[in-house]
Design an enzyme around this catalytic site. Structure first.
Site, PDB file in Angstrom:
ATOM      1  N   LYS A 146       0.844  -1.240  -0.061  1.00  0.00           N
ATOM      2  CA  LYS A 146       0.042  -0.167   0.128  1.00  0.00           C
ATOM      3  C   LYS A 146       0.778   1.459  -0.036  1.00  0.00           C
ATOM      4  O   LYS A 146       2.083   1.131   0.343  1.00  0.00           O
ATOM      5  CB  LYS A 146      -1.035   0.087   1.143  1.00  0.00           C
ATOM      6  CG  LYS A 146      -1.642  -1.261   1.561  1.00  0.00           C
ATOM      7  CD  LYS A 146      -2.935  -1.372   0.594  1.00  0.00           C
ATOM      8  CE  LYS A 146      -3.672  -2.807   0.884  1.00  0.00           C
ATOM      9  NZ  LYS A 146      -4.726  -2.932   0.099  1.00  0.00           N
ATOM     10  N   HIS A 170      -6.767 -13.330  -7.602  1.00  0.00           N
ATOM     11  CA  HIS A 170      -7.268 -12.347  -6.769  1.00  0.00           C
ATOM     12  C   HIS A 170      -8.821 -12.307  -7.276  1.00  0.00           C
ATOM     13  O   HIS A 170      -9.064 -12.410  -8.446  1.00  0.00           O
ATOM     14  CB  HIS A 170      -6.847 -10.904  -6.632  1.00  0.00           C
ATOM     15  CG  HIS A 170      -7.525  -9.986  -5.902  1.00  0.00           C
ATOM     16  ND1 HIS A 170      -8.696  -9.440  -5.812  1.00  0.00           N
ATOM     17  CD2 HIS A 170      -6.684  -9.549  -4.647  1.00  0.00           C
ATOM     18  CE1 HIS A 170      -8.830  -8.740  -4.963  1.00  0.00           C
ATOM     19  NE2 HIS A 170      -7.893  -8.743  -4.111  1.00  0.00           N
TER      20      HIS A 170
END
Length: 468
Positions: A166, A285
């Site tokens: 992130k 994902h």
């Protein structure tokens, strides 16, 4: 007359067959059906069977050119859903010849392609599929599977640890690689591209791949452990996706990643075949899954999407956490976690499993727990998911007050403490917090992490729960 009677007749006259004995080769589906007012459940169930197999809204003369009895889907059982008004579970059997071998795309196009917009139904949800061994054997499945992955990574006897880098968007490739290096050096097994990191103006894919590979090799040299970073190969075309996977292989990295729902099953299966042929692990994902699986009465349950992924191919897949910020009710989650990992799963309605599923020799998939989890969750995650899982802490690593590497240290220490305590026979559910506190005494990094996240909870009721 030539024996053809034009006109419209009720679906249930042809497609509702309660006397039908299912075959071992049939694909079986359980649909949650909410009929429109005035539509009997038998007609609704038969309509689903018809519209997802050989039927259309009127009789056509070309029906006489084939054997409908051989090819039609059949609604063979209907159950009322306890505690819900006007909801029924309709069980439908499809003959295997309706489906192309080795194609999840074709299976879904047939079973859920058209019928969900059907006017006679207020809502429709595909709850589960039974894939017969005869059809399973036409799929390659996961590129490598759980055991081969452990052998490649030389990591045994514990869950694997990951971290999503992130901020997910906006970092340059060099800074991104630096964050990867710090996390891996601190003790994680994997770091991860976020699902929407592809190849944007601020960070082109080739630059990211190079800096991440550099970070990987540096961390491996320092720690003596094999490391991985899920390089997201998802792209706008299949050709571009494979090009990125080829570059990853040339760099010698162990694993690439794909967004299988937004990328599509055809692309995913192509990538899975490439990964098996070239020794790459494949992380999957599930971006966009909640659009499809979140509503309880309409859509497709995630256990079906998970089964489809095991057939299409992937070595890891995100599967909810039970304890973090994202959806995941415990019994339901454990139900599809077993469907991902085990060779044979018995029918168990208490965990939402409608059919016994035999995967024969198809390799298993590692479930990935990710989303709002931190060190205090470690005992629960270790107990719930067991060794064959990947525990992924994004903010729970990078949010550490001392930085990325200490955040990684805290997670690794917490995991090792939980695994050791479990192996000594301690009860993680009862003693979890005490185990973490004890470990804090000899890990200042863990102590700092525990202090930061001691108050954080995500207390919302799950939307998708079992029928009472």
């Amino acid at each position: 007359s030539v024996g053809f009677k034009a006109g419209v007749k009720e679906y249930k006259l042809t497609y509702y067959t309660p006397e039908y004995q299912t075959k071992d080769t049939d694909i079986l589906a359980a649909f949650r059906v909410t009929p429109q007012p005035g539509v009997p459940p038998e007609e609704a169930g038969a309509a689903v069977a018809a519209e997802s197999s050989t039927g259309t809204w009127t009789t056509v003369w070309t029906d006489g050119l084939t054997s409908l009895d051989r090819y039609k889907g059949r609604c063979y059982r209907i159950e009322r859903v306890v505690g819900e008004k006007d909801q029924y579970i309709a069980y439908v059997a499809y003959p295997l010849d309706l489906f192309e071998e080795g194609s999840v795309t074709n299976m879904f196009t047939s079973i859920v392609g058209n019928v969900f917009g059907f006017k006679a139904l207020r809502a429709l949800r595909l709850e589960d599929l039974r894939i017969p061994p005869a059809y399973v054997k036409t799929f390659q499945g996961p590129p490598h599977g759980i055991q081969v992955e452990r052998d490649k990574l030389n990591k045994y006897g514990r869950p694997l640890l990951g971290c999503t880098i992130k901020p997910k968007l906006g970092l340059s490739a060099k800074n991104y690689g630096r964050a990867v290096y710090e996390c891996l050096r601190g003790g994680l097994d994997f770091t991860k591209d976020d699902e929407n990191v592809n190849s944007q103006p601020f960070m082109r894919w080739r630059d990211r791949f190079l800096f991440c590979a550099e970070a990987l090799y540096k961390a491996q040299a320092e720690t003596g452990e094999i490391k991985g970073h899920y390089l997201n190969a998802t792209a706008g075309t299949c050709e571009e996706m494979i090009k990125r996977a080829v570059f990853a292989r040339e760099l010698g990295v162990p694993i690439v990643m794909h967004d299988y729902l937004t990328g599509g099953f055809t692309a995913n299966t192509s990538l899975a075949h490439y990964c098996r042929d070239n020794g790459l692990l494949l992380h999957i994902h599930r971006a966009m899954h909640a659009v499809i699986d979140r509503q309880k009465n309409h859509g497709i349950h995630f256990r079906v999407l998970a089964k489809a992924l095991r057939m299409s191919g992937g070595d890891h897949i995100h599967s909810g956490t039970v304890v973090g910020k994202l959806e995941g009710e415990r019994d339901i989650t454990l139900g599809f976690v077993d469907l991902l990992r085990d060779d044979f799963v018995e029918q168990d309605r208490s965990r939402g499993i409608y059919f016994t599923q035999d995967w024969v020799s198809l390799p298993g998939v590692l479930p990935v727990a990710s989303g709002g989890i931190h060190v205090w969750h470690m005992p629960a995650l270790t107990e719930i998911f067991g060794d064959d899982s990947v525990l992924q802490f994004g903010g729970g690593t990078l949010g550490h007050p001392w930085g990325n590497a200490p955040g990684a240290v805290a997670n690794r220490v917490a995991l090792e403490a939980c695994v050791q305590a479990r192996n000594e026979g301690r009860d993680l559910a009862q003693e979890g917090n005490a185990i973490i506190r004890e470990a804090c005494k000899w890990s200042p990094e863990l102590a700092a992490a525990c202090e930061v996240w001691k108050e954080i909870v995500f207390n919302f009721a799950a939307v998708d729960v079992l029928d009472k």
